[in-house]
Scaffold this motif. Structure first.
Motif, short mmCIF file in Angstrom:
data_model
loop_
_atom_site.label_atom_id
_atom_site.label_comp_id
_atom_site.label_asym_id
_atom_site.label_seq_id
_atom_site.Cartn_x
_atom_site.Cartn_y
_atom_site.Cartn_z
N VAL A 117 0.48 11.71 6.64
CA VAL A 117 1.50 11.87 5.60
C VAL A 117 1.24 10.97 4.39
CG1 VAL A 117 3.18 10.21 6.55
CG2 VAL A 117 3.97 12.11 5.13
N SER A 118 0.65 9.81 4.62
CA SER A 118 0.40 8.88 3.52
C SER A 118 -0.61 7.84 3.97
CB SER A 118 1.72 8.19 3.12
OG SER A 118 1.51 7.25 2.10
N GLU A 119 -1.16 7.13 3.00
CA GLU A 119 -2.07 6.05 3.35
C GLU A 119 -1.32 4.87 3.95
OE1 GLU A 119 -4.44 5.07 -0.06
OE2 GLU A 119 -5.41 7.03 -0.05
N GLN A 120 -0.03 4.75 3.62
CA GLN A 120 0.79 3.68 4.18
C GLN A 120 2.10 4.27 4.67
OE1 GLN A 120 2.11 0.63 1.44
NE2 GLN A 120 2.41 -0.84 3.10
N VAL A 121 2.34 4.12 5.98
CA VAL A 121 3.56 4.61 6.61
C VAL A 121 4.26 3.41 7.25
CG1 VAL A 121 4.54 6.16 8.34
CG2 VAL A 121 2.50 6.85 7.06
N VAL A 122 5.52 3.23 6.91
CA VAL A 122 6.30 2.13 7.46
C VAL A 122 7.37 2.73 8.37
CG1 VAL A 122 7.82 0.18 6.93
CG2 VAL A 122 5.89 0.72 5.41
N LEU A 123 7.32 2.37 9.65
CA LEU A 123 8.31 2.85 10.61
C LEU A 123 9.32 1.75 10.87
CD1 LEU A 123 5.99 4.57 13.25
CD2 LEU A 123 7.12 5.59 11.29
N LEU A 124 10.59 2.14 10.95
CA LEU A 124 11.67 1.19 11.22
C LEU A 124 12.42 1.64 12.48
CD1 LEU A 124 12.85 0.95 7.51
CD2 LEU A 124 11.52 -0.77 8.75
N PRO A 125 11.84 1.44 13.66
CA PRO A 125 12.47 1.92 14.88
C PRO A 125 13.25 0.83 15.63
CG PRO A 125 10.25 1.27 15.38
CD PRO A 125 10.47 1.00 13.90
N ASP B 139 2.03 16.15 -0.06
CA ASP B 139 0.74 16.80 -0.28
C ASP B 139 0.68 17.51 -1.62
OD1 ASP B 139 -0.10 15.91 2.19
OD2 ASP B 139 0.03 17.86 3.17
N GLU B 140 1.73 18.21 -1.98
CA GLU B 140 1.74 18.96 -3.23
C GLU B 140 1.84 18.07 -4.46
OE1 GLU B 140 1.11 22.25 -3.90
OE2 GLU B 140 0.53 22.21 -1.80
N SER B 141 2.41 16.89 -4.31
CA SER B 141 2.55 16.00 -5.46
C SER B 141 1.24 15.34 -5.86
CB SER B 141 3.58 14.90 -5.16
OG SER B 141 3.03 13.93 -4.28
N ASN B 142 0.32 15.21 -4.90
CA ASN B 142 -0.96 14.51 -5.12
C ASN B 142 -0.75 13.08 -5.60
OD1 ASN B 142 -2.72 16.63 -4.36
ND2 ASN B 142 -2.32 17.63 -6.32
N ILE B 143 0.39 12.49 -5.25
CA ILE B 143 0.66 11.10 -5.59
C ILE B 143 0.60 10.28 -4.31
CG2 ILE B 143 2.38 9.48 -6.51
CD1 ILE B 143 3.53 11.84 -8.13
N LYS B 144 -0.12 9.19 -4.35
CA LYS B 144 -0.22 8.33 -3.17
C LYS B 144 0.88 7.28 -3.25
CE LYS B 144 -5.13 9.07 -2.47
NZ LYS B 144 -4.93 10.22 -1.68
N PHE B 145 1.82 7.35 -2.32
CA PHE B 145 2.89 6.37 -2.27
C PHE B 145 3.23 6.10 -0.82
CE2 PHE B 145 4.74 10.56 -3.01
CZ PHE B 145 5.62 10.69 -1.96
N PRO B 146 3.79 4.93 -0.52
CA PRO B 146 4.14 4.63 0.87
C PRO B 146 5.32 5.49 1.32
CG PRO B 146 4.85 2.85 -0.57
CD PRO B 146 4.08 3.82 -1.42
N VAL B 147 5.34 5.80 2.60
CA VAL B 147 6.43 6.57 3.18
C VAL B 147 7.15 5.68 4.19
CG1 VAL B 147 6.98 8.55 4.65
CG2 VAL B 147 5.26 8.77 2.85
N PHE B 148 8.45 5.55 4.03
CA PHE B 148 9.28 4.75 4.93
C PHE B 148 10.09 5.70 5.81
CE2 PHE B 148 8.19 1.98 1.54
CZ PHE B 148 8.22 0.70 2.04
#
Length: 176
Positions: free
Chosen positions: A120-128, A87-96
């Motif tokens: 948390v992000s526009e793209q969230v990748v879960l590896l469960p 949130d503080e970075s204001n950078i949109k990046f995927p979160v894995f």
């Protein structure tokens, strides 16, 4: 020389504002995710030589050692820090996220699913690992926000591949 001095003072002030904003954001996220209300009362961020050190304090302003947190609380702490930094970075990046929900009880898992993953992000990748780190019930809570589902399938000891599956069929195809 005066301009350099003014720029240095401005940078110091800007860093202090960012540090204060990060402290507030981490505390806000911890409060949203943990069901122990007021357990962490204050967060202090210290940035020194490019290293960020975060301290947690209880209501009596006693330091709460991060090692004293349960494994689930440590995961929530890491989650809150990640969300605050994004949130503080204001950078949109995927979160894995590997091994989501692994150390969390049902209530904390629900909080993560409802409050963290969608924001948390526009793209969230879960590896469960299915049914171990993500249950069918937890997946059902996420399914409306799922864009695509892929399974990693082992071909042999050295190779694996990605196979796209329909969101509704993920657990039907799961090998348990």
């Amino acid at each position: 020389e005066q301009l350099i001095h003014e720029l240095d003072a401005f940078l110091v002030q800007l860093k202090a504002l960012k540090r204060t904003a990060l402290e507030a954001r981490i505390l806000e996220e911890l409060s949203r995710l943990m069901h122990k209300r007021g357990f962490i009362h204050r967060v202090e961020v210290l940035v020194q030589e490019g290293i960020i050190d975060i301290s947690l304090f209880d209501r009596k302003d006693h330091l709460v050692p991060k090692e004293s947190l349960s494994k689930g609380e440590q995961q929530l702490y890491a989650t809150a820090v990640l969300k605050a930094l994004v949130d503080e970075s204001n950078i949109k990046f995927p979160v894995f996220i590997d091994s989501p929900l692994q150390k969390l009880d049902k209530q904390h898992s629900k909080n993560i699913i409802q409050r963290f993953y969608p924001s948390v992000s526009e793209q969230v990748v879960l590896l469960p690992l299915l049914e171990k780190e993500l249950t069918h019930e937890e997946y059902s809570q996420l399914k409306t926000q799922v864009g695509s589902v892929h399974r990693i399938e082992a071909k042999d000891e050295q190779h694996s591949s990605f196979t796209e599956v329909k969101a509704d069929e993920l657990f039907e195809l799961a090998v348990v």
